[in-house]
Design a protein around this motif. Sequence first.
Motif, short mmCIF file in Angstrom:
data_model
loop_
_atom_site.label_atom_id
_atom_site.label_comp_id
_atom_site.label_asym_id
_atom_site.label_seq_id
_atom_site.Cartn_x
_atom_site.Cartn_y
_atom_site.Cartn_z
N GLN A 3 -12.86 16.88 -7.05
CA GLN A 3 -14.02 16.98 -7.93
C GLN A 3 -14.29 15.66 -8.63
N ALA A 4 -13.23 14.96 -9.07
CA ALA A 4 -13.41 13.67 -9.74
C ALA A 4 -14.01 12.64 -8.78
N LYS A 43 -7.52 19.81 -6.21
CA LYS A 43 -8.89 20.27 -6.46
C LYS A 43 -9.57 19.38 -7.50
N ASP A 44 -8.82 19.07 -8.60
CA ASP A 44 -9.39 18.20 -9.63
C ASP A 44 -9.64 16.80 -9.09
N LEU A 92 -5.02 11.32 -10.63
CA LEU A 92 -4.64 12.65 -10.17
C LEU A 92 -3.94 12.60 -8.81
N ARG A 114 -4.03 22.65 -7.77
CA ARG A 114 -4.94 22.38 -8.88
C ARG A 114 -5.21 20.88 -9.01
N LEU A 115 -4.17 20.06 -8.86
CA LEU A 115 -4.35 18.61 -8.94
C LEU A 115 -5.25 18.11 -7.81
N ARG A 147 -10.04 8.29 -12.50
CA ARG A 147 -9.39 9.58 -12.76
C ARG A 147 -8.89 10.20 -11.46
N ALA A 148 -9.66 10.10 -10.40
CA ALA A 148 -9.24 10.64 -9.11
C ALA A 148 -7.96 9.95 -8.63
#
Length: 685
Positions: free
Chosen positions: A220-221, A216-217, A233, A213-214, A229-230
């Motif tokens: 996306q970031a 993937k986020d 994460l 999940r991290l 933010r990327a």
Amino acid sequence: MADPSSYRPKPGQIPDSPGVYKFRDEHRRVIYVGKAKNLRQRLANYFQDLAGLHPRTRTMVTTAASVEWTVVSTEVEALQLEYSWIKEFDPRFNVKYRDDKSYPYLAVTLNEEFPRVQVMRGAKKKGVRYFGPYGHAWAIRETVDLMLRVFPVRTCSAGVFKNAERTGRPCLLGYIGKCSAPCVGRVTPEEHRDLAGDFCDFMAGRTGTYIRRLEKDMTQAAEDMEYERAARLRDDAEALRRAMEKSAVVLADATDADLIAVAEDELEAAVQIFHVRGGRVRGQRGWVTDKVEAVDTADLVEHALQQLYGEESGDSVPKEVLVPALPEDPEAVSQWLADRRGSQVSLRIPQRGDKKDLMVTVQRNAQQALGLHKTKRASDLTTRSRALEEIAEALGLGSAPLRVECFDISHLQGDDVVASMVVFEDGLARKSEYRRFQIKGFEGQDDVRSMHEVIGRRFRRYLQEKERTGEWEDSPAPTGPVPASALSVPGTAEPGSAREEPRDEPREDDGRPKRFAYPPQLVVVDGGQPQVAAAKRALDELGIDDIAVCGLAKRLEEVWLPDDDDPVVLPRSSEGLYLLQRIRDEAHRFAITYQRAKRAKRIRSSPLDDVPGLGDTRKQALIKHFGSVKKLRQATIDEICEVPGIGRRTAESVAVAFAAAAPAAPAVNTATGEIIEEDDGGSRT
């Protein structure tokens, strides 16, 4: 030494069904608990020729004076009842594992509104989720520090949390993003509990979901050009990977299992447990035990399983338990484990592959633990045996004094006079049998008279237990006259403390250790000739002549015996003298601790303590309502009745108590001439 044939049941009396049996000694104390598929066959093994019994079994049956049994329906019930009775009665001839250290756990307090992550030791608490145990507390803190980046769960104490709530400012972890700061309302209780649940899921081995999940986020970031933010994460995912690396992968199939190995010799055994969750070793634990009964590896494994899972339930019991040998009835044990888990549990011996290789590692750890324990204990066991033999030789005893009781008197200039009784068995402190006394027979300072009173009270209770259980019917009556007062116990110890008398009279056949029911072989008093003479006189008045008495004087560390004008002087290098000093110093420590506690309680006392039926809660309500004891003293009965929970009768009692305690004239500081007023706490300043 008892003859087993004297209490052997008749063959027709013993049922041939499953059950649990108890052997008791002459004092009705339970000394051994066992279970059997067939009670008749099992108990018959104990009553064969003594020469054919294992030495430890022979010692047990000759120490016992009776046997009884309880029939159950299944072997699983027998296993559960055996475990319950061993925990309840603490039989001296049963194998009892003891932790070789207090292992730390990572705990999540799910029973609180805002769950807290912390390091915990000791007994497990209801509503708290545990992970581990770990070898070192610092290992837990390193792991938690890494995981707080992703799961910012509260880690602060209750005091810090309440202070942050009051000031509206979070602690440092809240400012740096390692706490979600529920104390100041940054997250709701439900959101914080979800964070704690995710933390527990990750620790339980469900790691892949969160890392994916991290990642993937993070992707996306980056696509959204939110590079800060990327990066955060990315660092979070790396922190979780480092936390996972703290536990090496040992089983590739994400197995949840406990691996148990046993190392043993003729006298002792060591057990090692590896807790594997999600294919990783999440904790390690070790126990050692004396082999006080005739047991093989299978029996040791069964006892270890009882201790390990006896208080556990749910996921704390793994799906698979790997052992070096199966218990005598593996199906019953497996069913017992399944009942505790709530689903099927596999109990088996690993035969090949990674699990067998890991079992070799666990076995190696057990061998090392046993070797280390024997190295540390060998000298201690030898020293204690030598010390007891030296004491017996110096005092002219027929055998080593396996139970020694020591008494000491403590006071402060004649006030708060108390006494202590400490017990040493086999040269080791038996703290559960320590007792403390208030001196009630007279006022003032008189150590000799105090010692006479305490020894008399202690052994009057012993005679009372003998008379109550009927032991005098089968044993010679004590020599000399026994006064009527010998069977009454004047006074009690301080309420809420280690009491001289139990709150409830113990049942005659309950088998639990009774207070004052077991006599020592040696009584030691802290003092010289006068104290020894007083102790001996107290025993003579009760007709007790089979207990040795000595005193240890502090000045020259001389050992005094009754009716001897000269002391026994043990060499300064004597292990016996060193053991007597340790026992005497422990009695002194225990006595002075109690005396200081009584003095502090007396100093903190207030007139409210004398009001019947007024507990701590209503005392605090009164002080909080009026603001100080001084203002409460000045209040009228009607004003006191305004306090919630205080009725008129109680208010009148409070007023009477303050009136009775009022000084005749104000206290005056003689140096300055100032009147000494009371502060808010009720003490004079």
